[in-house]
Design a protein around this motif. Structure first.
Motif, PDB file in Angstrom:
ATOM      1  N   ALA A 154       0.904  -1.252   0.044  1.00 33.06           N
ATOM      2  CA  ALA A 154      -0.159   0.058  -0.002  1.00 33.06           C
ATOM      3  C   ALA A 154       0.956   1.333  -0.088  1.00 33.06           C
ATOM      4  CB  ALA A 154      -0.821   0.100   1.173  1.00 33.06           C
ATOM      5  N   ARG A 155       0.282   2.427  -0.436  1.00 36.48           N
ATOM      6  CA  ARG A 155       1.064   3.775  -0.285  1.00 36.48           C
ATOM      7  C   ARG A 155      -0.052   4.792  -0.027  1.00 36.48           C
ATOM      8  NH1 ARG A 155       4.701   0.927  -0.253  1.00 36.48           N
ATOM      9  NH2 ARG A 155       6.748   1.005  -1.425  1.00 36.48           N
ATOM     10  N   GLU A 156       0.283   5.663   0.685  1.00 34.58           N
ATOM     11  CA  GLU A 156      -0.450   6.800   0.903  1.00 34.58           C
ATOM     12  C   GLU A 156       0.147   8.158   0.513  1.00 34.58           C
ATOM     13  OE1 GLU A 156      -1.844   6.590   5.402  1.00 34.58           O
ATOM     14  OE2 GLU A 156       0.206   5.646   5.523  1.00 34.58           O
ATOM     15  N   ASP A 157      -0.982   8.937   0.269  1.00 36.44           N
ATOM     16  CA  ASP A 157      -0.558  10.490  -0.183  1.00 36.44           C
ATOM     17  C   ASP A 157      -1.904  11.269   0.028  1.00 36.44           C
ATOM     18  OD1 ASP A 157       1.766  11.773  -2.442  1.00 36.44           O
ATOM     19  OD2 ASP A 157      -0.222  12.778  -2.713  1.00 36.44           O
ATOM     20  N   VAL A 158      -1.471  12.701   0.016  1.00 38.99           N
ATOM     21  CA  VAL A 158      -2.701  13.646   0.191  1.00 38.99           C
ATOM     22  C   VAL A 158      -3.452  13.472  -0.895  1.00 38.99           C
ATOM     23  CG1 VAL A 158      -1.356  15.100   1.613  1.00 38.99           C
ATOM     24  CG2 VAL A 158      -0.958  15.468  -0.704  1.00 38.99           C
ATOM     25  N   GLY A 159      -3.222  13.122  -2.230  1.00 45.16           N
ATOM     26  CA  GLY A 159      -3.725  13.026  -3.490  1.00 45.16           C
ATOM     27  C   GLY A 159      -4.043  11.596  -3.628  1.00 45.16           C
ATOM     28  N   ARG A 160      -5.487  11.513  -4.118  1.00 47.42           N
ATOM     29  CA  ARG A 160      -5.992   9.834  -4.323  1.00 47.42           C
ATOM     30  C   ARG A 160      -5.323   9.470  -5.498  1.00 47.42           C
ATOM     31  NH1 ARG A 160     -10.572  10.384  -7.512  1.00 47.42           N
ATOM     32  NH2 ARG A 160     -11.161  12.506  -7.773  1.00 47.42           N
ATOM     33  N   HIS A 161      -4.947  10.290  -6.473  1.00 44.06           N
ATOM     34  CA  HIS A 161      -4.407   9.895  -7.776  1.00 44.06           C
ATOM     35  C   HIS A 161      -2.854   9.567  -7.397  1.00 44.06           C
ATOM     36  CE1 HIS A 161      -7.342  12.989  -8.672  1.00 44.06           C
ATOM     37  NE2 HIS A 161      -7.616  12.040  -9.306  1.00 44.06           N
ATOM     38  N   ASN A 162      -2.262  10.186  -6.535  1.00 44.48           N
ATOM     39  CA  ASN A 162      -0.964  10.295  -6.370  1.00 44.48           C
ATOM     40  C   ASN A 162      -0.553   8.906  -5.412  1.00 44.48           C
ATOM     41  OD1 ASN A 162      -0.832  12.840  -7.315  1.00 44.48           O
ATOM     42  ND2 ASN A 162      -0.456  13.692  -5.304  1.00 44.48           N
ATOM     43  N   ALA A 163      -1.744   8.542  -4.687  1.00 44.46           N
ATOM     44  CA  ALA A 163      -1.565   7.163  -3.932  1.00 44.46           C
ATOM     45  C   ALA A 163      -1.757   6.086  -4.856  1.00 44.46           C
ATOM     46  CB  ALA A 163      -2.636   7.166  -2.851  1.00 44.46           C
ATOM     47  N   LEU A 164      -2.402   6.075  -5.791  1.00 46.99           N
ATOM     48  CA  LEU A 164      -2.538   5.019  -6.559  1.00 46.99           C
ATOM     49  C   LEU A 164      -1.334   4.944  -7.781  1.00 46.99           C
ATOM     50  CD1 LEU A 164      -3.995   2.566  -7.836  1.00 46.99           C
ATOM     51  CD2 LEU A 164      -5.456   4.262  -9.296  1.00 46.99           C
ATOM     52  N   ASP A 165      -0.933   5.968  -8.173  1.00 45.37           N
ATOM     53  CA  ASP A 165       0.441   6.045  -8.861  1.00 45.37           C
ATOM     54  C   ASP A 165       1.567   5.377  -8.230  1.00 45.37           C
ATOM     55  OD1 ASP A 165      -0.272   6.912 -11.536  1.00 45.37           O
ATOM     56  OD2 ASP A 165      -0.076   9.208 -10.906  1.00 45.37           O
ATOM     57  N   LYS A 166       1.757   5.927  -6.900  1.00 47.05           N
ATOM     58  CA  LYS A 166       2.714   5.445  -5.853  1.00 47.05           C
ATOM     59  C   LYS A 166       2.524   3.948  -5.810  1.00 47.05           C
ATOM     60  CE  LYS A 166       3.743   9.488  -3.296  1.00 47.05           C
ATOM     61  NZ  LYS A 166       4.033  10.189  -1.893  1.00 47.05           N
ATOM     62  N   LEU A 167       1.546   3.558  -5.541  1.00 45.09           N
ATOM     63  CA  LEU A 167       1.131   1.888  -5.645  1.00 45.09           C
ATOM     64  C   LEU A 167       1.677   1.122  -6.842  1.00 45.09           C
ATOM     65  CD1 LEU A 167      -0.018  -0.589  -4.012  1.00 45.09           C
ATOM     66  CD2 LEU A 167      -2.230  -0.345  -4.923  1.00 45.09           C
ATOM     67  N   ILE A 168       1.309   1.716  -8.235  1.00 47.55           N
ATOM     68  CA  ILE A 168       1.273   1.121  -9.362  1.00 47.55           C
ATOM     69  C   ILE A 168       3.080   1.066  -9.521  1.00 47.55           C
ATOM     70  CG2 ILE A 168       1.376   1.357 -11.791  1.00 47.55           C
ATOM     71  CD1 ILE A 168      -1.478   2.697 -11.184  1.00 47.55           C
ATOM     72  N   GLY A 169       3.677   2.027  -9.318  1.00 45.48           N
ATOM     73  CA  GLY A 169       5.159   2.229  -9.088  1.00 45.48           C
ATOM     74  C   GLY A 169       5.921   1.111  -8.313  1.00 45.48           C
ATOM     75  N   ALA A 170       5.302   1.064  -7.082  1.00 45.08           N
ATOM     76  CA  ALA A 170       6.138   0.181  -6.243  1.00 45.08           C
ATOM     77  C   ALA A 170       5.767  -1.445  -6.568  1.00 45.08           C
ATOM     78  CB  ALA A 170       5.267   0.463  -4.848  1.00 45.08           C
ATOM     79  N   MET A 171       4.624  -1.539  -7.147  1.00 44.03           N
ATOM     80  CA  MET A 171       4.518  -2.740  -7.793  1.00 44.03           C
ATOM     81  C   MET A 171       5.311  -3.216  -9.005  1.00 44.03           C
ATOM     82  SD  MET A 171       0.416  -3.098  -7.422  1.00 44.03           S
ATOM     83  CE  MET A 171       0.175  -4.541  -8.422  1.00 44.03           C
ATOM     84  N   ALA A 172       5.453  -1.863  -9.782  1.00 41.39           N
ATOM     85  CA  ALA A 172       6.458  -2.487 -10.819  1.00 41.39           C
ATOM     86  C   ALA A 172       7.849  -2.574 -10.476  1.00 41.39           C
ATOM     87  CB  ALA A 172       6.227  -1.039 -11.892  1.00 41.39           C
ATOM     88  N   ARG A 173       8.170  -1.677  -9.503  1.00 44.22           N
ATOM     89  CA  ARG A 173       9.634  -2.026  -9.259  1.00 44.22           C
ATOM     90  C   ARG A 173       9.680  -3.009  -8.351  1.00 44.22           C
ATOM     91  NH1 ARG A 173      11.083   2.578  -5.409  1.00 44.22           N
ATOM     92  NH2 ARG A 173      13.215   2.070  -5.968  1.00 44.22           N
ATOM     93  N   GLN A 174       8.740  -3.740  -7.827  1.00 40.91           N
ATOM     94  CA  GLN A 174       9.027  -5.142  -7.143  1.00 40.91           C
ATOM     95  C   GLN A 174       8.609  -6.288  -7.779  1.00 40.91           C
ATOM     96  OE1 GLN A 174       7.460  -5.065  -2.997  1.00 40.91           O
ATOM     97  NE2 GLN A 174       7.733  -2.646  -2.823  1.00 40.91           N
ATOM     98  N   GLY A 175       8.261  -6.188  -8.990  1.00 46.59           N
ATOM     99  CA  GLY A 175       7.619  -7.462  -9.920  1.00 46.59           C
ATOM    100  C   GLY A 175       6.481  -8.091  -9.367  1.00 46.59           C
ATOM    101  N   VAL A 176       5.590  -7.111  -8.836  1.00 48.01           N
ATOM    102  CA  VAL A 176       4.147  -7.683  -8.641  1.00 48.01           C
ATOM    103  C   VAL A 176       3.183  -7.417  -9.723  1.00 48.01           C
ATOM    104  CG1 VAL A 176       2.207  -7.371  -6.713  1.00 48.01           C
ATOM    105  CG2 VAL A 176       4.743  -7.098  -6.081  1.00 48.01           C
ATOM    106  N   ALA A 177       2.582  -8.324 -10.105  1.00 41.25           N
ATOM    107  CA  ALA A 177       1.771  -8.482 -11.261  1.00 41.25           C
ATOM    108  C   ALA A 177       0.344  -7.718 -10.772  1.00 41.25           C
ATOM    109  CB  ALA A 177       1.603  -9.530 -11.995  1.00 41.25           C
ATOM    110  N   ALA A 178       0.018  -6.703 -11.525  1.00 38.39           N
ATOM    111  CA  ALA A 178      -1.613  -6.222 -10.966  1.00 38.39           C
ATOM    112  C   ALA A 178      -2.683  -6.773 -11.381  1.00 38.39           C
ATOM    113  CB  ALA A 178      -1.632  -4.805 -11.558  1.00 38.39           C
ATOM    114  N   GLY A 179      -2.277  -7.969 -12.498  1.00 39.15           N
ATOM    115  CA  GLY A 179      -3.370  -8.768 -12.763  1.00 39.15           C
ATOM    116  C   GLY A 179      -3.707  -9.855 -11.856  1.00 39.15           C
ATOM    117  N   GLN A 180      -3.118 -10.276 -10.847  1.00 39.33           N
ATOM    118  CA  GLN A 180      -3.383 -11.214  -9.914  1.00 39.33           C
ATOM    119  C   GLN A 180      -4.088 -10.927  -8.779  1.00 39.33           C
ATOM    120  OE1 GLN A 180       0.732 -12.391  -8.695  1.00 39.33           O
ATOM    121  NE2 GLN A 180       0.978 -13.422 -10.748  1.00 39.33           N
ATOM    122  N   GLY A 181      -4.505  -9.554  -8.530  1.00 38.21           N
ATOM    123  CA  GLY A 181      -5.380  -9.225  -7.598  1.00 38.21           C
ATOM    124  C   GLY A 181      -6.167  -8.097  -7.625  1.00 38.21           C
TER     125      GLY A 181
END
Length: 251
Positions: A154-181
Motif C-alpha cells: 500500500a501507499r499513502e498520499d494527500v492526493g488519491r491519484h498520487n496514492a494509486l500512482d505510488k502503488l502502481i510504481g511500487a508494484m512495478a519496481r517489485q515485480g508484482v503483477a497487478a492482474g493477480q489481485g
C-alpha cells in the motif's frame, strides 16, 4: 494540544530536462510515484525504460528528474509538441479531448475471482497500512489485495491519484503483477482512477466510496469489476459480477 499535519509539497515530474507536470503530493515514496506516474501516463511501458532517476530538492518544492530510453524520449517529445499545457490533476499531460477519453485495454478475460468476504474485508485490511492517516487524518491510501495473502502492499498520499500512482510504481519496481489481485482505494472512484487501474492491468477495483457515472461506464467498457461502498459488512457491485463468487447482481 498538538496535532500532526500532513505535509503537502509541489512535486515536478521532469523528463530530459523538461517539466511534464507539477502536482501537490506527500513528499514520500517519490521513486514509486515517478515510476507509477510514468506508467499510468504511458510515457513508459516498463520501469526499465527510465534509464536514470534523481530526486532534487529545492526551496519551493521537489523535482523528480528522469531520463528515458531514446525511443521513449522521442515519443514523449513528439507528444509534448501538441500539448496546450499540463495540469495538476489525474489527467496530467493530455493533449486533446480524445486523449482524455483514451481507449483502454480490455481486461475482460483476466483477473481473479474473489469471495464476497474478501471484498468486505479489503478496506478494513487497508486500514492497517495507513500510518500517515492515523497520524493526520488527511491522506488517502491505495492498496493491493492478493487472494490468499491479503493486503500485500500500500501507499499513502494527500492526493488519491498520487496514492494509486505510488502503488502502481511500487508494484512495478517489485515485480508484482497487478492482474493477480485487486486495487483497494480509500476514495471515490473517478474516471482517472479507472484509467490508471486499466493501464496497470488490474481487473478488480474496490473502493470505500462511490463511483461517478462516467467511471462506471468506463469500468464496464474496460472489463473491470467495480465494487464500491465497501465498508462495514457489505458493498455494492457495479460492473462485472462474474469475478465475485456466489452470484451477485449489479447496482
Amino acid at each position: 494540544m498538538t496535532r500532526d499535519l500532513a505535509e503537502e509539497t509541489a512535486v515536478a515530474m521532469v523528463y530530459g530536462g523538461s517539466t511534464q507536470a507539477v502536482m501537490m503530493a506527500s513528499p514520500a515514496d517519490l521513486h514509486d510515484f515517478a515510476v507509477g506516474f510514468s506508467l499510468s501516463e504511458r510515457f513508459v511501458t516498463h520501469p526499465g525504460q527510465i534509464e536514470h532517476l534523481e530526486i532534487v530538492e529545492h526551496p519551493q518544492g521537489i523535482e523528480v528528474q528522469m531520463w528515458l530510453t531514446e525511443d521513449r524520449a522521442q515519443a514523449l517529445a513528439a507528444r509534448r509538441r501538441f500539448m496546450a499545457g499540463p495540469v495538476g490533476c489525474g489527467l496530467c499531460g493530455i493533449d486533446s479531448l480524445a486523449e482524455a477519453g483514451r481507449a483502454l485495454p480490455d481486461l475482460g478475460a483476466s483477473g481473479p475471482v474473489l469471495a464476497p468476504s474478501q471484498v468486505v474485508r479489503a478496506t478494513k485490511d487497508l486500514r492497517r497500512w495507513q500510518p500517515l492517516h492515523d497520524m493526520t487524518r488527511a491522506v488517502h491510501a491505495a492498496g493491493f489485495l492478493l487472494p490468499g495473502r491479503g493486503m500485500v502492499l500500500a501507499r499513502e498520499d494527500v492526493g488519491r491519484h498520487n496514492a494509486l500512482d505510488k502503488l502502481i510504481g511500487a508494484m512495478a519496481r517489485q515485480g508484482v503483477a497487478a492482474g493477480q489481485g485487486a486495487f483497494v482505494l480509500t476514495s471515490r472512484v473517478s474516471v482517472e482512477m479507472v484509467q490508471k487501474c486499466a493501464m496497470a492491468g488490474c481487473a478488480v477495483l474496490i473502493a470505500v466510496s462511490a463511483p461517478t457515472a462516467h467511471a462506471r461506464r468506463l469500468a464496464e467498457g474496460a472489463g473491470i469489476t467495480l465494487a464500491a461502498f465497501a465498508r462495514g459488512e457489505g458493498f455494492d457491485l457495479f460492473t462485472r459480477p462474474d469475478r465475485i463468487a456466489g452470484g451477485f447482481d449489479v447496482a
